[in-house]
Design an enzyme around this catalytic site. Structure first.
Site, PDB file in Angstrom:
ATOM      1  N   PRO A  49      38.827  85.630  59.696  1.00 46.19           N
ATOM      2  CA  PRO A  49      40.158  84.632  59.346  1.00 46.19           C
ATOM      3  C   PRO A  49      39.873  83.984  58.036  1.00 46.19           C
ATOM      4  O   PRO A  49      38.660  83.169  57.994  1.00 46.19           O
ATOM      5  CB  PRO A  49      40.298  83.827  60.656  1.00 46.19           C
ATOM      6  CG  PRO A  49      39.706  84.515  61.681  1.00 46.19           C
ATOM      7  CD  PRO A  49      38.395  85.390  60.969  1.00 46.19           C
ATOM      8  N   CYS A  50      40.736  83.765  57.233  1.00 43.25           N
ATOM      9  CA  CYS A  50      40.598  83.140  56.006  1.00 43.25           C
ATOM     10  C   CYS A  50      40.880  81.462  56.406  1.00 43.25           C
ATOM     11  O   CYS A  50      40.397  80.532  55.461  1.00 43.25           O
ATOM     12  CB  CYS A  50      41.733  83.426  55.051  1.00 43.25           C
ATOM     13  SG  CYS A  50      41.455  85.028  54.690  1.00 43.25           S
ATOM     14  N   GLN A  51      41.698  81.122  57.301  1.00 42.84           N
ATOM     15  CA  GLN A  51      42.107  79.648  57.477  1.00 42.84           C
ATOM     16  C   GLN A  51      40.797  78.511  57.388  1.00 42.84           C
ATOM     17  O   GLN A  51      40.988  77.822  56.622  1.00 42.84           O
ATOM     18  CB  GLN A  51      43.003  79.492  58.530  1.00 42.84           C
ATOM     19  CG  GLN A  51      44.366  80.008  58.539  1.00 42.84           C
ATOM     20  CD  GLN A  51      44.335  81.742  59.020  1.00 42.84           C
ATOM     21  OE1 GLN A  51      43.324  82.251  58.865  1.00 42.84           O
ATOM     22  NE2 GLN A  51      45.565  81.983  59.070  1.00 42.84           N
TER      23      GLN A  51
END
Length: 81
Positions: free
Chosen positions: A77-79
């Site tokens: 996940p990029c967040q």
């Protein structure tokens, strides 16, 4: 080959797969901003904007074709990054 992109973000991995000649079928991400960007980048693909922990097989089964190989992609996940 059909691609299902889990934790898709805006679609960086999907863009690479599409460039390699694969068909993007579904993106899944919890972030609504990422969802809008993904849908703009891949208008032919379906998208589920939800926490993946809320999904079950029935939620994605309807998108799974029976006429070819499937690639399930799960990127970090990029967040958090």
């Amino acid at each position: 080959m059909y691609v299902f992109d889990f934790f898709s973000g805006c679609g960086g991995a999907s863009a690479g797969f599409q460039e390699a000649g694969m068909q993007i079928k579904l993106g899944i991400d919890i972030d609504p901003d990422a969802a809008r960007t993904y849908q703009a980048n891949f208008p032919e693909a379906e998208f589920i904007c939800d926490d993946i922990r809320n999904l079950n097989i029935e939620d994605i089964q309807q998108y799974i074709p029976t006429d070819g190989p499937i690639l399930f992609s799960g990127c970090a996940p990029c967040q958090p990054f």
